[in-house]
Design a protein around this motif. Structure first.
Motif, PDB file in Angstrom:
ATOM      1  N   TYR A 254     -24.881 -11.184  -6.202  1.00 33.55           N
ATOM      2  CA  TYR A 254     -23.579 -10.639  -6.533  1.00 33.55           C
ATOM      3  C   TYR A 254     -22.582 -11.434  -6.142  1.00 33.55           C
ATOM      4  N   PHE A 255     -21.873 -12.158  -7.376  1.00 36.61           N
ATOM      5  CA  PHE A 255     -20.936 -13.272  -6.774  1.00 36.61           C
ATOM      6  C   PHE A 255     -19.607 -12.618  -7.709  1.00 36.61           C
ATOM      7  N   TYR A 256     -18.232 -12.218  -7.062  1.00 37.67           N
ATOM      8  CA  TYR A 256     -17.070 -12.112  -7.729  1.00 37.67           C
ATOM      9  C   TYR A 256     -15.992 -13.040  -7.623  1.00 37.67           C
ATOM     10  N   VAL A 257     -15.135 -13.522  -8.612  1.00 37.84           N
ATOM     11  CA  VAL A 257     -14.074 -14.174  -8.380  1.00 37.84           C
ATOM     12  C   VAL A 257     -13.089 -13.387  -8.845  1.00 37.84           C
ATOM     13  N   ASN A 258     -12.168 -13.146  -7.795  1.00 35.34           N
ATOM     14  CA  ASN A 258     -11.037 -12.093  -7.939  1.00 35.34           C
ATOM     15  C   ASN A 258     -11.400 -10.940  -8.523  1.00 35.34           C
ATOM     16  N   GLN A 259     -12.710 -10.283  -8.069  1.00 33.24           N
ATOM     17  CA  GLN A 259     -13.024  -9.270  -8.139  1.00 33.24           C
ATOM     18  C   GLN A 259     -13.715  -9.046  -9.739  1.00 33.24           C
ATOM     19  N   ARG A 260     -13.900  -9.880 -10.203  1.00 34.50           N
ATOM     20  CA  ARG A 260     -14.522 -10.210 -11.684  1.00 34.50           C
ATOM     21  C   ARG A 260     -16.079 -10.656 -11.494  1.00 34.50           C
ATOM     22  N   MET A 261     -16.884  -9.705 -11.800  1.00 38.92           N
ATOM     23  CA  MET A 261     -18.481 -10.291 -11.581  1.00 38.92           C
ATOM     24  C   MET A 261     -18.561 -11.594 -12.561  1.00 38.92           C
ATOM     25  N   ILE A 262     -19.332 -12.536 -12.082  1.00 42.26           N
ATOM     26  CA  ILE A 262     -19.534 -13.826 -13.042  1.00 42.26           C
ATOM     27  C   ILE A 262     -20.940 -14.242 -12.800  1.00 42.26           C
ATOM     28  N   ARG A 263     -21.504 -15.074 -13.735  1.00 47.07           N
ATOM     29  CA  ARG A 263     -22.592 -15.768 -13.512  1.00 47.07           C
ATOM     30  C   ARG A 263     -22.102 -17.296 -13.703  1.00 47.07           C
ATOM     31  N   ASP A 264     -22.012 -18.226 -12.823  1.00 51.66           N
ATOM     32  CA  ASP A 264     -21.440 -19.389 -12.938  1.00 51.66           C
ATOM     33  C   ASP A 264     -22.490 -20.556 -12.500  1.00 51.66           C
ATOM     34  N   LYS A 265     -22.635 -21.431 -13.167  1.00 48.97           N
ATOM     35  CA  LYS A 265     -23.721 -22.713 -12.822  1.00 48.97           C
ATOM     36  C   LYS A 265     -22.955 -23.307 -11.349  1.00 48.97           C
ATOM     37  N   LEU A 266     -21.694 -23.769 -11.578  1.00 52.33           N
ATOM     38  CA  LEU A 266     -21.201 -24.198 -10.528  1.00 52.33           C
ATOM     39  C   LEU A 266     -21.362 -23.499  -8.947  1.00 52.33           C
ATOM     40  N   VAL A 267     -21.139 -22.158  -8.933  1.00 54.63           N
ATOM     41  CA  VAL A 267     -21.194 -21.459  -7.995  1.00 54.63           C
ATOM     42  C   VAL A 267     -22.683 -21.409  -7.531  1.00 54.63           C
ATOM     43  N   THR A 268     -23.632 -21.090  -8.341  1.00 56.00           N
ATOM     44  CA  THR A 268     -24.967 -20.913  -8.105  1.00 56.00           C
ATOM     45  C   THR A 268     -25.561 -22.339  -7.504  1.00 56.00           C
ATOM     46  N   HIS A 269     -24.820 -23.488  -7.909  1.00 51.53           N
ATOM     47  CA  HIS A 269     -25.371 -24.720  -7.140  1.00 51.53           C
ATOM     48  C   HIS A 269     -24.749 -24.937  -5.790  1.00 51.53           C
ATOM     49  N   ALA A 270     -23.592 -24.402  -5.808  1.00 47.16           N
ATOM     50  CA  ALA A 270     -22.797 -24.524  -4.131  1.00 47.16           C
ATOM     51  C   ALA A 270     -23.590 -23.345  -3.198  1.00 47.16           C
ATOM     52  N   VAL A 271     -23.860 -22.332  -3.775  1.00 52.30           N
ATOM     53  CA  VAL A 271     -24.824 -21.619  -2.709  1.00 52.30           C
ATOM     54  C   VAL A 271     -26.385 -21.895  -2.513  1.00 52.30           C
ATOM     55  N   ARG A 272     -26.722 -22.558  -3.539  1.00 53.79           N
ATOM     56  CA  ARG A 272     -28.042 -23.074  -3.419  1.00 53.79           C
ATOM     57  C   ARG A 272     -27.996 -24.188  -2.352  1.00 53.79           C
ATOM     58  N   GLN A 273     -26.887 -25.291  -2.460  1.00 55.80           N
ATOM     59  CA  GLN A 273     -27.086 -26.162  -1.454  1.00 55.80           C
ATOM     60  C   GLN A 273     -26.744 -25.435  -0.059  1.00 55.80           C
ATOM     61  N   GLY A 274     -25.794 -24.294  -0.117  1.00 53.32           N
ATOM     62  CA  GLY A 274     -25.470 -23.825   1.197  1.00 53.32           C
ATOM     63  C   GLY A 274     -27.014 -23.415   2.088  1.00 53.32           C
ATOM     64  N   PHE A 275     -27.789 -23.056   1.301  1.00 54.77           N
ATOM     65  CA  PHE A 275     -29.034 -22.736   1.925  1.00 54.77           C
ATOM     66  C   PHE A 275     -30.168 -23.815   2.153  1.00 54.77           C
ATOM     67  N   GLN A 276     -29.523 -24.928   1.860  1.00 54.15           N
ATOM     68  CA  GLN A 276     -30.506 -26.072   1.939  1.00 54.15           C
ATOM     69  C   GLN A 276     -31.126 -26.264   3.419  1.00 54.15           C
ATOM     70  N   ASP A 277     -32.307 -26.576   3.422  1.00 50.55           N
ATOM     71  CA  ASP A 277     -33.161 -26.677   4.635  1.00 50.55           C
ATOM     72  C   ASP A 277     -33.516 -25.518   5.247  1.00 50.55           C
ATOM     73  N   VAL A 278     -33.218 -24.009   4.589  1.00 50.53           N
ATOM     74  CA  VAL A 278     -33.725 -22.991   5.252  1.00 50.53           C
ATOM     75  C   VAL A 278     -34.204 -21.952   4.422  1.00 50.53           C
ATOM     76  N   LEU A 279     -34.379 -22.414   3.120  1.00 42.70           N
ATOM     77  CA  LEU A 279     -35.006 -21.321   2.125  1.00 42.70           C
ATOM     78  C   LEU A 279     -36.406 -21.771   1.767  1.00 42.70           C
ATOM     79  N   TYR A 280     -37.395 -21.068   1.535  1.00 39.87           N
ATOM     80  CA  TYR A 280     -38.596 -21.384   1.565  1.00 39.87           C
ATOM     81  C   TYR A 280     -38.693 -21.921   0.153  1.00 39.87           C
ATOM     82  N   HIS A 281     -39.625 -22.714  -0.250  1.00 34.10           N
ATOM     83  CA  HIS A 281     -39.923 -23.310  -1.845  1.00 34.10           C
ATOM     84  C   HIS A 281     -39.974 -21.880  -2.684  1.00 34.10           C
TER      85      HIS A 281
END
Length: 600
Positions: A254-281
């Protein structure tokens, strides 16, 4: 065929095709209108999955009588008055298409009482061009919108609706997202007169966590790490589940920008990179995150359903989200707790080259003499397992009882099991550690710290590699020479549509330089930044760490086991190995009691 003006009703039905896909789409538009009206409580009633009937009722400011007809007119809105308003939108709705679009494909009744009016008024529409007439109605302050027989006059759309259960599932998921977006608003949801949710407004963190518990479950809340990061006008807050709580599907994001729920490729990519090295394949992280920024820096007018946004400085947004999560997850180690979620940078201890440096002389905790007439109540025997202060090197020193807060998070080693696991006792119970996985993480983090701390070294190529690219990519590479150099690449422009690679990162000599450069340029175009080189180097370091870590069936002495436990408590991301698998787990005394039916 001749060009002709479309009739208003057909225009509205075409618009409905963009914003009204199913009953859940109607609920989204109506609830967002209620939020824009300042509602404190929103009631949602559904019948037969919303296909037969749905109603949204709020206690917002209401609509004046003279504006009710206008509310059902296309492109009529109270939220935008001039073009400049589109550049700083703070309301959920603004297009002025939702109500007329919905009314064009259903039987709609709009009832409202303005906060300054003594009388409520009602207007109805049935998908035809008939003139709408206002009439008095009984209604408290606020607005109700009732929608019946959705798509009754567009059978081609109606046949694409799914079963009642499926359609209601979409509505329930939507209400869940809306309720997580606005903790300050109370929500109730009924389906076929059965209460599904009754969520009061949340005025403090405890009430917010209670809502999380009801919507996402106890496990999410137990594993949630609170986050609160700010840089300039960027702010990221919410909850991120520990990597061990990863999901098979991306169903708890669940990701919200200024309280608006969104689905965004840039955000998903940033979150995924934040979990790099700790997330099982193949696993997906779970989170509820709120990102806020200056409304002028985000364009929400890029998609009919407003699910996507466009950031004016996408690179800065990407880097901020990535770094905030990266710092938070770096502290997923045994000594980190939910209460310590201040997300401060962690200073690692200097690297140690060998396993087994003894930090605490140790003897196993001593147990008091047992009375064989064992009482079955836990309180009667738990005191017998009080951890003791390790015996000092000088036998003449007195042994004092260790206070609970002095026991390290992973406690002290008791034994080694099958040459694979370390058994330790801490204040809460029994700790089990996968010694290879734990040492692999420790070694990996030390290698990363050492390598990236010294910078990425270059390896000149004997013969430069020529790469054909587009003009846009060549221009980008020319502008990003310094950035590429920091990544270990020396790249120069050799023609209008060609680049020359003259050096590569020394640790990636076996890699494909041309593919790597193309991937980096693609990342820069798509996300404004690239972690390709770091990821490739980290993969090499991870392989080195795996081969350099203690192997299964190697016998460790107690002092070596304890040294490993202390290293885990100091090492970032020590809760998972380099492949995202857990490195340790805990069985509390109460859990052990349940296993053996103690106290029953």
């Amino acid at each position: 065929m001749p060009i002709r003006t479309l009739p208003p009703q057909l225009i509205n039905q075409i618009a409905a095709g963009e914003v009204v896909e199913r009953p859940a789409s109607v609920i989204k538009e109506l609830v967002e209108n209620s939020l824009d009206a300042g509602a404190r409580h929103i009631e949602i009633e559904i019948e037969q999955g919303g296909i037969k009937r749905l109603r949204v009722r709020d206690d917002g400011v209401g609509i004046p009588q003279q504006e009710l007809n206008l509310a059902l007119s296309r492109h009529a809105t109270s939220k935008v008055t001039q073009f400049e308003d589109l550049e700083s939108l703070q309301s959920m709705g603004f297009r002025g298409e939702a109500l007329p679009s919905i009314s064009s494909v259903s039987r709609l009744r709009l009832t409202s009482r303005h906060q300054d009016a003594e009388q409520a008024w009602e207007v109805s529409g049935d998908g035809t061009d008939q003139t709408l007439q206002c009439k008095p109605a009984a209604h408290p302050q606020g607005t109700s919108v009732e929608v019946r027989d959705l798509f009754y006059n567009t059978p081609a759309r109606r046949k694409f609706l799914r079963t009642e259960k499926t359609e209601f599932g979409h509505i329930q998921a939507l209400v869940q997202r809306l309720a997580l977006a606005r903790f300050d608003v109370g929500f109730t949801l009924q389906h076929n007169r059965r209460a599904i949710y009754s969520l009061p407004p949340c005025d403090n963190r405890q009430q917010q966590e209670k809502r999380l518990l009801e919507l996402l479950g106890a496990q999410f809340l137990e594993q949630a790490l609170p986050i609160q990061q700010q840089a300039g006008d960027f702010s990221l807050s919410g909850w991120v589940a520990r990597p061990g709580f990863s999901r098979a599907q991306a169903d708890m994001q669940y990701f919200y920008v200024n309280q608006r729920m969104i689905r965004d490729k840039l955000v998903t990519h940033a979150v995924r990179q934040g979990f790099q090295d700790v997330l099982y394949h193949g696993r997906h992280p779970a989170y509820v995150l709120f990102f806020s920024l200056d409304p002028h820096k985000v364009d929400v007018n890029v998609h009919p359903t407003k699910h996507e946004v466009r950031f004016r400085d996408s690179r800065s947004v990407h880097d901020f989200i990535f770094r905030a999560l990266h710092r938070l997850l770096a502290d997923t180690r045994p000594q980190a707790t939910a209460e310590s979620g201040q997300n401060e940078a962690v200073n690692l201890q200097p690297p140690v080259t060998a396993l087994g440096a003894v930090e605490h002389p140790y003897t196993p905790p001593r147990q008091q003499g047992l009375d064989w007439r064992v009482a079955e109540r836990p309180a009667a025997y738990q005191a017998g397992f009080t951890a003791q202060q390790p015996i000092a090197a000088d036998p003449d020193e007195a042994i004092t009882e260790r206070q609970p807060q002095q026991v390290p998070p992973l406690g002290y080693a008791l034994a080694q099991l099958h040459g694979v696991y370390i058994l330790a006792q801490n204040q809460s119970g029994l700790i089990l550690v996968d010694m290879h996985a734990a040492h692999e993480r420790i070694t990996y983090e030390r290698l990363k710290q050492r390598y990236h701390g010294e910078g990425i070294s270059h390896q000149p190529l004997l013969v430069p590699i020529s790469v054909s690219v587009s003009v846009r990519e060549a221009d980008l590479a020319e502008d990003a020479v310094d950035l590429l150099q920091r990544m270990g690449f020396e790249v120069s422009r050799s023609g209008r549509e060609s680049l020359a690679i003259r050096s590569i990162p020394s640790l990636l000599q076996g890699a494909d330089p041309e593919k790597m450069l193309r991937d980096i340029l693609s990342d820069l175009i798509e996300h404004g930044s690239s972690q390709r080189v770091k990821e490739e180097i980290d993969q090499v370091l991870a392989t080195v760490a795996c081969h350099g870590s203690v192997r299964a069936n190697r016998r460790l002495e107690l002092d070596e086991m304890n040294a490993l436990l202390r290293d885990m408590e100091r090492t970032e991301r020590a809760d998972q190995c380099n492949h995202g698998r857990p490195t340790w787990t805990e069985l509390t005394i109460s859990e052990l009691d349940r296993l053996f039916l103690r106290g029953r």
